[in-house]
Structures are given as structure tokens and as C-alpha cells.
Scaffold this motif. Sequence first.
Motif, PDB file in Angstrom:
ATOM      1  N   UNK A   1    -137.720  49.975  35.000  1.00 56.23           N
ATOM      2  CA  UNK A   1    -136.384  50.238  35.494  1.00 56.23           C
ATOM      3  C   UNK A   1    -136.298  49.936  36.703  1.00 56.23           C
ATOM      4  N   UNK A   2    -137.230  50.256  37.581  1.00 52.03           N
ATOM      5  CA  UNK A   2    -137.005  49.882  39.250  1.00 52.03           C
ATOM      6  C   UNK A   2    -137.372  48.371  39.340  1.00 52.03           C
ATOM      7  N   UNK A   3    -138.073  47.668  38.583  1.00 56.07           N
ATOM      8  CA  UNK A   3    -138.025  46.190  38.802  1.00 56.07           C
ATOM      9  C   UNK A   3    -136.951  45.544  38.602  1.00 56.07           C
ATOM     10  N   UNK A   4    -136.128  45.977  37.685  1.00 53.10           N
ATOM     11  CA  UNK A   4    -134.754  45.236  37.511  1.00 53.10           C
ATOM     12  C   UNK A   4    -133.550  45.763  38.086  1.00 53.10           C
ATOM     13  N   UNK A   5    -134.056  47.171  38.826  1.00 52.86           N
ATOM     14  CA  UNK A   5    -133.105  47.804  39.693  1.00 52.86           C
ATOM     15  C   UNK A   5    -131.758  48.196  38.850  1.00 52.86           C
ATOM     16  N   UNK A   6    -132.100  49.010  37.835  1.00 51.97           N
ATOM     17  CA  UNK A   6    -131.147  49.431  36.890  1.00 51.97           C
ATOM     18  C   UNK A   6    -131.683  50.863  36.606  1.00 51.97           C
ATOM     19  N   UNK A   7    -130.721  51.810  36.182  1.00 50.11           N
ATOM     20  CA  UNK A   7    -130.855  53.223  35.945  1.00 50.11           C
ATOM     21  C   UNK A   7    -131.349  53.113  34.538  1.00 50.11           C
ATOM     22  N   UNK A   8    -131.993  54.399  33.957  1.00 49.26           N
ATOM     23  CA  UNK A   8    -132.654  54.462  32.670  1.00 49.26           C
ATOM     24  C   UNK A   8    -131.676  54.501  31.812  1.00 49.26           C
ATOM     25  N   UNK A   9    -130.535  54.804  31.998  1.00 51.57           N
ATOM     26  CA  UNK A   9    -129.346  54.893  31.004  1.00 51.57           C
ATOM     27  C   UNK A   9    -128.416  53.623  30.970  1.00 51.57           C
TER      28      UNK A   9
ATOM     29  N   UNK B   1    -127.128  49.906  29.857  1.00 56.46           N
ATOM     30  CA  UNK B   1    -127.197  49.550  28.753  1.00 56.46           C
ATOM     31  C   UNK B   1    -127.656  47.963  28.639  1.00 56.46           C
ATOM     32  N   UNK B   2    -127.550  47.350  27.490  1.00 55.19           N
ATOM     33  CA  UNK B   2    -128.225  45.912  27.341  1.00 55.19           C
ATOM     34  C   UNK B   2    -127.448  45.100  28.303  1.00 55.19           C
ATOM     35  N   UNK B   3    -126.192  45.106  28.289  1.00 55.66           N
ATOM     36  CA  UNK B   3    -125.530  43.983  29.112  1.00 55.66           C
ATOM     37  C   UNK B   3    -125.922  44.183  30.599  1.00 55.66           C
ATOM     38  N   UNK B   4    -125.953  45.315  30.980  1.00 54.72           N
ATOM     39  CA  UNK B   4    -126.288  45.526  32.432  1.00 54.72           C
ATOM     40  C   UNK B   4    -127.685  45.412  32.622  1.00 54.72           C
ATOM     41  N   UNK B   5    -128.686  45.451  31.862  1.00 56.70           N
ATOM     42  CA  UNK B   5    -130.132  44.989  31.800  1.00 56.70           C
ATOM     43  C   UNK B   5    -130.012  43.490  31.943  1.00 56.70           C
TER      44      UNK B   5
ATOM     45  N   UNK C   1    -130.808  38.602  34.707  1.00 53.46           N
ATOM     46  CA  UNK C   1    -130.323  37.023  35.078  1.00 53.46           C
ATOM     47  C   UNK C   1    -130.654  36.623  36.780  1.00 53.46           C
ATOM     48  N   UNK C   2    -129.856  37.847  37.383  1.00 49.70           N
ATOM     49  CA  UNK C   2    -130.018  37.739  39.030  1.00 49.70           C
ATOM     50  C   UNK C   2    -131.304  37.343  39.632  1.00 49.70           C
ATOM     51  N   UNK C   3    -132.340  38.158  39.111  1.00 46.40           N
ATOM     52  CA  UNK C   3    -133.836  38.037  39.536  1.00 46.40           C
ATOM     53  C   UNK C   3    -134.228  36.742  39.061  1.00 46.40           C
ATOM     54  N   UNK C   4    -134.197  36.451  37.927  1.00 48.26           N
ATOM     55  CA  UNK C   4    -134.745  35.121  37.310  1.00 48.26           C
ATOM     56  C   UNK C   4    -134.249  33.840  38.169  1.00 48.26           C
ATOM     57  N   UNK C   5    -133.037  34.018  38.278  1.00 47.88           N
ATOM     58  CA  UNK C   5    -132.318  32.898  39.349  1.00 47.88           C
ATOM     59  C   UNK C   5    -133.047  32.709  40.602  1.00 47.88           C
ATOM     60  N   UNK C   6    -133.183  34.071  41.013  1.00 52.31           N
ATOM     61  CA  UNK C   6    -133.772  34.074  42.622  1.00 52.31           C
ATOM     62  C   UNK C   6    -135.244  33.901  42.715  1.00 52.31           C
ATOM     63  N   UNK C   7    -135.979  34.101  41.783  1.00 52.12           N
ATOM     64  CA  UNK C   7    -137.263  34.011  41.786  1.00 52.12           C
ATOM     65  C   UNK C   7    -138.171  32.888  40.827  1.00 52.12           C
ATOM     66  N   UNK C   8    -137.195  32.141  40.045  1.00 53.01           N
ATOM     67  CA  UNK C   8    -137.675  31.223  39.229  1.00 53.01           C
ATOM     68  C   UNK C   8    -138.841  30.212  39.883  1.00 53.01           C
ATOM     69  N   UNK C   9    -139.968  30.004  39.580  1.00 55.68           N
ATOM     70  CA  UNK C   9    -140.921  28.918  40.084  1.00 55.68           C
ATOM     71  C   UNK C   9    -140.057  27.760  40.439  1.00 55.68           C
ATOM     72  N   UNK C  10    -139.385  27.114  39.604  1.00 56.34           N
ATOM     73  CA  UNK C  10    -138.878  26.029  39.822  1.00 56.34           C
ATOM     74  C   UNK C  10    -137.623  25.868  41.051  1.00 56.34           C
ATOM     75  N   UNK C  11    -137.329  27.073  41.430  1.00 53.05           N
ATOM     76  CA  UNK C  11    -136.461  27.188  42.594  1.00 53.05           C
ATOM     77  C   UNK C  11    -136.998  27.450  43.704  1.00 53.05           C
ATOM     78  N   UNK C  12    -138.419  27.890  43.654  1.00 53.28           N
ATOM     79  CA  UNK C  12    -139.356  28.177  44.694  1.00 53.28           C
ATOM     80  C   UNK C  12    -140.657  27.693  44.633  1.00 53.28           C
TER      81      UNK C  12
END
Length: 392
Positions: free
Chosen positions: A9-17, A19-23, A28-39
Motif C-alpha cells: 500500500x505504501x509502494x502505491x501510495x494508497x490507503x488500506x481501504x 478501492x480497485x479503481x484507486x489502486x 498507472x501513474x507509477x508505471x508511466x513514471x518509472x517504465x524502463x522504456x521511458x527511463x
Amino acid sequence: MAEQKRDYYEVLGVAKSAGDAEIKKAYRVLAKKYHPDMNPGDKEAEKKFKEASEAYAILSDPDKRRQYDQFGHAAFEGGGGGAGGFDFSGMDFGDIFGDIFGDFFGGASRRTSNGPMKGASIRASVRITFEEAVFGCEKELELVLKDECPGCHGSGAKPGTTPETCAKCGGKGKVVFTQQSLFGTVQNVQTCPDCHGSGKVVRDKCPQCHGNGYIANKKKISVSIPAGIDSGQSVRIREKGEPGVNGGPRGDLLVEVLISSHPIFQRQDMNIYSTAPISFAQAALGGEIRISTIDGDVLYNVKAGTQTDTRIRLKGKGVPSLRNKNVRGDQYVTLVVQVPTNLNSEAKEALRRYDEACGNSLKSQNGAAANGGKKSGRKKFMDKFKDALEDI
């Protein structure tokens, strides 16, 4: 000693409560930021991307998330292969990376198919006068527009033949391809390169349209310019644009309006601004003056003693509202007092008498001093002034 894993939960920056959409959104935000093809070559970004992917793989699965909430990382110790010793088999990341990296991998995953599509819009421009913009007008444009080919009726195939189903996509207009990523195989979707999304391939092209299905023709289009339109605004004419695809409707024609400047009037929103010259006598004594408006000349009663640069308001003499042509703005007129030039001898003498009546001349000042400071003459100032002007 193995590095201790962070809480998912800390990795994704979300609370334990969460929902699926929030997760999903957080990943998506982290994947776009850290994807190897982008870095490329950034080991730290690659590490964070693997960490986020692992967290999403667990928290997006209801059963695995339940186990993680109960036992933590211990629930998955000793798991199979994959990134970082974690098993990603069976996980579908296509939805995530199709949305984020579809264009990067060679085509958007959601851009489909061979269904009916509306044609593209066409842009044009027309120049009108200031008066035409205020009251509205009709204009005629000559444009080159595409029409269905009379020989093939839009199919693009030579008469007597028909388009064939695309062998590459099977008539679907899109193809699926796979790509190996750090966490397994990812599927993506792109427009079929052979049929360009139509699902059909023309082998024998129509000689009239050369396989395009359309022929360009010059056409005259009537455009109704509404009253009150401003420069830079556009008029939309439905279904006068490019032809649709696979039976879809035509696009629209967008006509941008350009308004020529006016020698007298200036516009700001729904209001009109202008200036009007008045004589020195009219400013001093008052009276009727003639003012130009967009509707024609009007008479206005100027007050006595009006100063130059006085602004007056003519209600309802402005520009109509686009929503309701019966609602109009106002016209604001700046009155400018004109200084007389090229006076004849009689006019100059009259002005001298006026100056004396005002007590401003050297002669009058000397006379006033001789009389003990009292003003000479029995007439009141305005009476003398009027008499002087009448003599001009």
C-alpha cells in the motif's frame, strides 16, 4: 541479508481501504513514471517499476489481497519466478499499458475498428463588414469537397469487383500483437496496417477515383452569419465536411468569421465606441447635435457647459446578443470640442468681445483696475457671450 520489502500500500501510495479503481489509478501513474522504456538505463527507475508492478499484481487480485492483508509478505514467500522472485503469470497488464503506452508500442489499444466513423471536419474562413457582423448576413463559399465516386459508389473497387476481406486482420480492422516485458507477455492492439482499419482490401482499384472511393468537386456552400457574431468565432454547418468511413456520417464545416475594421466604430463585446465632434458654441450653450450610430444618425441634446472628452451613452445602439438578437448592447460616444481655425475678421472680433466679456483680456483687466476692481458693463456674462456669438 535480503532487502526488506516495503508495504504494498505504501509502494502505491494508497490507503488500506482504497478501492480497485484507486489502486489501478495509482499504479498507472507509477508505471508511466518509472517504465524502463521511458527511463532507459536508469536502474533505480527499473527497480521502482518492478516494485510497483509487484504491488499491483497482489492488490488488484481480491484473493491475493485478502491473503496479504492477513499474513503480509509471508503469504507469498517461496513463490515462483518473475520479476524479483515473484510470479506474474496469469496477470493481465494489457489494459494498463494499452492505455498508457499504446502509441509508444505502435498503436493505441482502444483505437478500432471497421465500424461506421464520422468524417473529419473542414475549416474555412469568410471576411465580412462591421455592419454585416452586427445585423447578420448570408455568404456563399466555394469549396472543394469530396463526394462518393459514381463509378464504385464509394467502395474504391473497380466496377464489377468488390473489396476483399483483409487477410491480416480477418476483417476486424485491428490486429493483436504481443511483446515481452519485465513481468511477462503483454498484449496490445493496433489498427491493421494493410486495410487501415476498414477490414477490407481493394485489389482492383476503380479507375475514376483510383481506389479512394471519393472524387473532389467544387461546390458553393451558403453560410448564414448570425447577428452579433464577433471576429474569430466560427459557424458550424452540419455534415458539410469530409465523408464518413464505412457508412458513417459526413464531418462538419467550420467557417471562421473575420470582421473588417470600421472607420468610425470600435467594438468591445456587445458595446460600440465612437467619438463625435462638437463646436465650441455647442459645448458652451448646449443644444442638439447629430451623432452617427450603426442604425443611422440620431439627434442628441448636449447640455450647456459640456467639457471635451465627455462620454455619453446611447442605450440599445450596440451589438445584438448571439442568443437573442432583440437584446443589444449600448453605444458610448466621446464628445470632442473642436477649436475653431481659419477664422475671418468678423469671427475674430466676436471672440475678442467674448474674451472681454469673460474679463480675460488685458483691456478688460485694465478697465476693471481703473474702476476699483469692479467689472464693467451692465449685462450678465452669459448674455454678453450669447450676443457675441450671435454676431459671428
